[in-house]
Motif scaffolding. Structure first.
Motif, PDB file in Angstrom:
ATOM      1  N   GLU A  54       0.827  -1.194   0.000  1.00 51.18           N
ATOM      2  CA  GLU A  54       0.000   0.000   0.000  1.00 51.18           C
ATOM      3  C   GLU A  54       0.867   1.252   0.000  1.00 51.18           C
ATOM      4  O   GLU A  54       0.463   2.290  -0.492  1.00 51.18           O
ATOM      5  CB  GLU A  54      -0.920   0.002   1.220  1.00 51.18           C
ATOM      6  N   GLY A  55       2.066   1.129   0.576  1.00 50.61           N
ATOM      7  CA  GLY A  55       2.988   2.257   0.613  1.00 50.61           C
ATOM      8  C   GLY A  55       4.126   2.061  -0.366  1.00 50.61           C
ATOM      9  O   GLY A  55       3.985   1.419  -1.402  1.00 50.61           O
ATOM     10  N   LEU A  56       5.279   2.601   0.008  1.00 47.45           N
ATOM     11  CA  LEU A  56       6.429   2.542  -0.880  1.00 47.45           C
ATOM     12  C   LEU A  56       7.230   1.263  -0.714  1.00 47.45           C
ATOM     13  O   LEU A  56       8.134   0.994  -1.509  1.00 47.45           O
ATOM     14  CB  LEU A  56       7.340   3.751  -0.621  1.00 47.45           C
ATOM     15  N   SER A  57       6.926   0.471   0.319  1.00 47.07           N
ATOM     16  CA  SER A  57       7.701  -0.750   0.546  1.00 47.07           C
ATOM     17  C   SER A  57       6.853  -1.779   1.286  1.00 47.07           C
ATOM     18  O   SER A  57       5.781  -1.468   1.814  1.00 47.07           O
ATOM     19  CB  SER A  57       8.971  -0.440   1.357  1.00 47.07           C
ATOM     20  N   ILE A  58       7.363  -3.020   1.307  1.00 52.19           N
ATOM     21  CA  ILE A  58       6.745  -4.111   2.069  1.00 52.19           C
ATOM     22  C   ILE A  58       7.660  -4.392   3.247  1.00 52.19           C
ATOM     23  O   ILE A  58       8.828  -4.736   3.071  1.00 52.19           O
ATOM     24  CB  ILE A  58       6.585  -5.375   1.206  1.00 52.19           C
ATOM     25  N   GLY A  59       7.138  -4.246   4.461  1.00 46.59           N
ATOM     26  CA  GLY A  59       7.947  -4.351   5.666  1.00 46.59           C
ATOM     27  C   GLY A  59       8.138  -5.771   6.157  1.00 46.59           C
ATOM     28  O   GLY A  59       7.448  -6.710   5.740  1.00 46.59           O
TER      29      GLY A  59
END
Length: 430
Positions: free
Chosen positions: A129-134
């Motif tokens: 959903e954002g700039l990365s996958i945590g």
């Protein structure tokens, strides 16, 4: 008969590979006496046993000397290709083929239908959903993937934009790929297998499925046949979208998308000085922000309302006040996620604009070189030709490189406004 691979445009080689792998996967289930496609339900033109036998030794580059039921199947895959080539579409279709109860992706059985609809219990989709996958999200996913498939077939994990995995998240995924749980399949989607997109250690444990950019003719054919779009509009949209099926569909259907594209292609005419270059940069950034805000506004409002309802907003019973007081941190976390998603949506909208702009300068370059190729933007071809004559090949190439450098800078987390302003000044100076 409908087919799960029908939405993959111009990817015949990849579809053939995935069908054979699905047939081998079904052979694995049969060998283990687990639920597999029914022999009476298989299309006579789609013989599972023949496909599995023909693909013996295909996985991981191996060479089998005897028919191995699982030779065409492996536990980890990477789908690569340019934007719009259908990486995530291919991954979803392959997941459906693995869950198919009639063959290698009939498109009508419950396994195919629920997988494509995103409701299959044994198929997990991870889309940043954002700039990365945590790492937290990845650890939870790996833990869930270790469970036994509820339907008795395969546990499938699809990771869209695997190039957005953080280093820690990539390490968590690597452990699962190195020691995969039984009957768990990982499907990763990334632009390429370059180490900047996918780590070398993960790549070495996966089978690669390269996808190519579909031709404009193939995209136009799909728009006409599947979406009922007029042939002339479909041909224009397919060329303007540069092989991106989803964008071609939006351009053909959405007047606002066409207006945004027209505004971007008007930029070269506006660059008459430093002031106009900076104004054009501001206009491009603001347009991307407005498009991103519009795309996420509805989902943001729905998520906030759902969370507030779950936390007891508007309740009058015992404990309602206490529940409301304790909801502040959860609402703050939601706002943080939504802000990250809005940032990504803005970056994506800006990148689409830059791709359109690069297409214009590509047309100018090919015109200056008198290359016998069709223009990307047929409606601005005369303007691009005039630019090519004015700038000469070297000038057109420098401008094209400026746009591509801007895309690379934004990808490297340079602030978009700074990168776009630098690009506009380079386009003006030539």
């Amino acid at each position: 008969m409908p087919d799960v691979f029908a939405d993959l445009v111009g990817q015949d080689d990849a579809v053939d590979t995935l069908r054979r792998a699905a047939a081998s996967a079904a052979a694995v289930l049969r060998a283990a006496h687990l639920p597999a496609p029914s022999a009476t339900a298989v299309d006579p033109d789609d013989d599972l046993a023949a496909l599995a036998e023909a693909d013996g030794g295909a996985a991981d580059g191996g060479t089998a000397t005897a028919v191995d039921p699982g030779a065409g199947m492996t536990h980890a895959w990477i789908f690569t290709g340019p934007p719009g080539s259908g990486r995530s579409v291919a991954a979803r279709a392959f997941a459906a083929a693995l869950q198919c109860v009639h063959g290698t992706g009939c498109g009508t059985c419950p396994g195919c239908h629920t997988t494509l609809a995103g409701t299959h219990a044994d198929v997990r989709l991870v889309a940043p959903e954002g700039l990365s996958i945590g790492v937290g999200e990845m650890r939870a996913l790996v833990l869930r993937a270790a469970s036994t498939p509820s339907g008795g077939r395969w546990q499938v994990v699809i990771i869209e934009d695997a190039d957005r995995l953080t280093e820690a998240a990539g390490n968590a995924l690597l452990k699962a790929v190195e020691e995969p749980p039984p009957r768990t399949v990982f499907l990763l989607c990334a632009p390429s297998t370059h180490p900047e997109d996918v780590s070398v250690t993960i790549r070495s444990r996966c089978r690669i499925v390269p996808l190519r950019q579909p031709s404009a003719a193939a995209v136009a054919e799909v728009l006409v046949a599947r979406d009922g779009i007029a042939p002339d509009v479909a041909q224009w949209a397919a060329a303007a979208a540069q092989g991106h099926v989803g964008r071609a569909r939006r351009l053909a259907r959405d007047p606002e998308a066409r207006q945004r594209r027209d505004a971007v292609l008007a930029v070269p005419r506006r660059l008459t000085g430093v002031g106009t270059a900076l104004d054009a940069a501001s206009a491009l950034i603001e347009a991307a922000e407005a498009e991103a805000a519009a795309s996420v506004a509805e989902s943001d409002a729905a998520e906030r309302a759902a969370l507030q309802t779950a936390l007891g907003a508007g309740g009058t019973g015992r404990g309602a006040a206490g529940a409301t007081r304790g909801s502040a941190s959860q609402l703050k976390d939601l706002e943080k996620r939504q802000k990250s998603r809005a940032t990504r949506a803005q970056r994506d909208a800006l990148d689409r604009a830059l791709v359109d702009l690069a297409g214009f300068y590509r047309d100018a370059l090919t015109s200056a070189l008198r290359a016998p190729v069709a223009p990307v933007h047929t409606d601005t071809a005369p303007l691009a030709e005039a630019g090519g004559q004015k700038w000469a090949p070297e000038g057109a190439l420098r401008r094209l490189e400026a746009v591509l450098e801007c895309r690379a800078a934004i990808e490297a987390n340079v602030k978009p406004r700074i990168a776009v302003e630098a690009m506009m000044l380079s386009l003006w100076r030539g």
